[in-house]
Design an enzyme around this catalytic site. Sequence first.
Site, PDB file in Angstrom:
ATOM      1  N   THR A 185     -46.504  -5.065  41.387  1.00 58.87           N
ATOM      2  CA  THR A 185     -47.526  -4.621  40.438  1.00 58.87           C
ATOM      3  C   THR A 185     -48.330  -3.503  41.116  1.00 58.87           C
ATOM      4  OG1 THR A 185     -49.180  -6.145  41.289  1.00 58.87           O
ATOM      5  CG2 THR A 185     -47.775  -6.971  39.533  1.00 58.87           C
ATOM      6  N   GLU A 330     -45.036  -8.844  35.450  1.00 62.56           N
ATOM      7  CA  GLU A 330     -44.762 -10.278  35.608  1.00 62.56           C
ATOM      8  C   GLU A 330     -43.920 -10.832  34.473  1.00 62.56           C
ATOM      9  OE1 GLU A 330     -47.593  -8.736  36.105  1.00 62.56           O
ATOM     10  OE2 GLU A 330     -48.828  -9.664  37.643  1.00 62.56           O
ATOM     11  N   LYS A 438     -69.461  -6.030  28.279  1.00 69.24           N
ATOM     12  CA  LYS A 438     -70.270  -7.185  27.880  1.00 69.24           C
ATOM     13  C   LYS A 438     -71.686  -6.725  27.563  1.00 69.24           C
ATOM     14  CE  LYS A 438     -67.139  -9.846  30.541  1.00 69.24           C
ATOM     15  NZ  LYS A 438     -66.488  -8.861  31.408  1.00 69.24           N
ATOM     16  N   TRP A 443     -68.977  -8.851  23.032  1.00 65.99           N
ATOM     17  CA  TRP A 443     -67.960  -8.130  23.796  1.00 65.99           C
ATOM     18  C   TRP A 443     -67.514  -6.914  22.993  1.00 65.99           C
ATOM     19  CZ3 TRP A 443     -63.872 -11.584  26.651  1.00 65.99           C
ATOM     20  CH2 TRP A 443     -64.543 -12.400  27.581  1.00 65.99           C
TER      21      TRP A 443
HETATM   22  P1  ADP Z   1     -49.483  -2.547  36.379  1.00 71.26           P
HETATM   23  O1  ADP Z   1     -50.633  -3.518  36.469  1.00 71.26           O
HETATM   24  O2  ADP Z   1     -48.422  -2.673  37.391  1.00 71.26           O
HETATM   25  O3  ADP Z   1     -49.864  -1.167  35.976  1.00 71.26           O
HETATM   26  P2  ADP Z   1     -48.061  -3.443  34.109  1.00 71.26           P
HETATM   27  O4  ADP Z   1     -47.272  -2.316  33.664  1.00 71.26           O
HETATM   28  O5  ADP Z   1     -47.469  -4.714  34.430  1.00 71.26           O
HETATM   29  O6  ADP Z   1     -48.727  -2.967  35.246  1.00 71.26           O
HETATM   30  O7  ADP Z   1     -49.320  -3.583  33.162  1.00 71.26           O
HETATM   31  C1  ADP Z   1     -49.498  -4.637  32.315  1.00 71.26           C
HETATM   32  C2  ADP Z   1     -50.761  -4.470  31.528  1.00 71.26           C
HETATM   33  O8  ADP Z   1     -50.750  -3.251  30.781  1.00 71.26           O
HETATM   34  C3  ADP Z   1     -50.932  -5.536  30.480  1.00 71.26           C
HETATM   35  O9  ADP Z   1     -51.425  -6.723  31.014  1.00 71.26           O
HETATM   36  C4  ADP Z   1     -51.896  -4.858  29.513  1.00 71.26           C
HETATM   37  O10 ADP Z   1     -53.222  -4.930  29.956  1.00 71.26           O
HETATM   38  C5  ADP Z   1     -51.476  -3.422  29.573  1.00 71.26           C
HETATM   39  N1  ADP Z   1     -50.604  -3.120  28.440  1.00 71.26           N
HETATM   40  C6  ADP Z   1     -49.275  -3.097  28.401  1.00 71.26           C
HETATM   41  N2  ADP Z   1     -48.845  -2.758  27.180  1.00 71.26           N
HETATM   42  C7  ADP Z   1     -49.932  -2.562  26.407  1.00 71.26           C
HETATM   43  C8  ADP Z   1     -50.161  -2.194  25.047  1.00 71.26           C
HETATM   44  N3  ADP Z   1     -49.175  -1.936  24.220  1.00 71.26           N
HETATM   45  N4  ADP Z   1     -51.439  -2.116  24.623  1.00 71.26           N
HETATM   46  C9  ADP Z   1     -52.471  -2.375  25.450  1.00 71.26           C
HETATM   47  N5  ADP Z   1     -52.327  -2.704  26.728  1.00 71.26           N
HETATM   48  C10 ADP Z   1     -51.076  -2.797  27.209  1.00 71.26           C
END
Ligand code: ADP
Length: 542
Positions: A185, A330, A438, A443
Amino acid sequence: MQGNMQKQGLLIPDLLEHAAQYHGSTEIVSRLVEGGIHRYTYADALLRSKKLANALARLGVQSGDRVGTLAWNTFRHFELYYAVSGAGAITHTINPRLFPEQITYIVNHAQDSYLFVDLTFFPIIEKLHNHWPCLKGVVVLTDQDNMPETNLTNVMCYEDLISDESDVFEWPEFEDEQAATLCYTSGTTGNPKGVLYSHRSTILHALGSAQREGLDIDSESTVLPVVPMFHVCAWGVPYAAPMTGAKIVFPGAGMDGASLTELIQTEKADLLLGVPTVWLGLLNYLDQQSQVLESVERVVIGGSAAPVSMIQAFDEKHDAFVIHAWGMTEMSPLGTVCAPTRALKDLPKTERYALQSKQGRPVFGVQLKIIDDEGKECQRDGVEFGRLLVKGPWIAGQYYLEDSSALEIGGWFDTGDVATIDPQGYMQIVDRKKDVIKSGGEWISSIELENVAVGHPSVQEACVIGVLHPKWDERPLLLLVLAEGKSCDDSELLEFMSGKVAKWSLPDAILVVDTLPHTATGKLMKKDLREEYKNFLIDMGE
Ligand code: ADP
């Protein structure tokens, strides 16, 4: 009593064997890092992957060894996906956009034995190689003519490495729970964490993502993954495409509007996948050139929220349907997809766009729920929001080399996202938990404000962060990058936004900036901005 069926493992190389046998002449097209276009077929890809598997054996790579890649989306990276994992070792895709300290940490944490790197990223190796005692050698993904000059020892040329190898290789048989791919990640807080996919989880994810209610990939698709193979395995396309016999178009390093447009038009790509920032560049370019994407039918957008204005632009200007999807490293990464169901397509345009801006429903295999701070499940009414938890066979149970489970009671994984789920099961991300603003007892969703702001024609990109406020604890600050040659005053923008979001959630201040910082995976880097602008309203005398 057990069933009587065969115990056939779900192994990654079987995907490519299948593609080579039944879709052998289907093309894989790549924009080369060295310049020019490379094309070959699934049948060719299988033979070269076997040569590579033989070469890896010659280098002494053993089952379970980690082999790192720092590479763009090209046919050579694709061969690595199959040869390394197929031979029983672990393909470790490294995001080259990470900070050098993070790359140093990741290679040491993974204990990579070899690194396979594109020419673009060779300078990273030259700079950092001393920090990696685990490293036995580096292979540059190019031919002899393009090899870089270097003083480093044990640097090999990919084409030389495989050229004399046999294209006969028996893929070893092993349990399908065996590790196949390692992906870290981005570690926005603390060190990056490794997620270790298995052969089984990868194949189940490919089956789940290719289906009609997923990304809908089949043998008639020409799929162009702009999302990098170093970012959650290009959302699984390198596995789902051979499984279904889809043609693949790899963009190499060419992620800009001009390069993408050329590749899409000449290869007649109909399915594109990538994060919103890439599409912003492409749409701007197409507008400037007055060009229309003729072949594109669907654009999968994920990684960050797809703004309504982007969904609308693809639909109205290019007749392309946006499939909004959500997931995370994940989750391999696919969680939910806003698929073009008949009911969705039949909606009047504005309602359809509003629904498409939700992240969709889970593909079979993924379970979702939202809970409140007491752990009680929230209502699925599209209004109440809570922590989003997930469960399924391609979702991580723990992080690489960590002893403890990553799961909550009952085996659920906390995504760190806050979401609503409506009565039809459509999930909408409200925010990352850490990005929610917040304000008093309420929120405010930074994503919602950003999406409305970018709908204004003068706004190129928007970022909303919570900053300190003496009365309300936090209030929203809107940072803007304006579109080229455009201007916009605060009152005009606030006027534009009111009515589209609750009045009390409108930003307290608007600030135009030249650029906004992004993470290595293209997301807005809010942590540093929050720190920088923490006292903005207080200093203004709010
Ligand atoms: P990293 O933390 O490695 O950048 P990830 O690509 O695993 O990567 O990111 C996951 C996060 O990205 C999700 O938990 C979410 O917050 C955000 N995310 C992914 N797709 C979307 C989406 N379509 N809309 C909003 N947020 C998104």
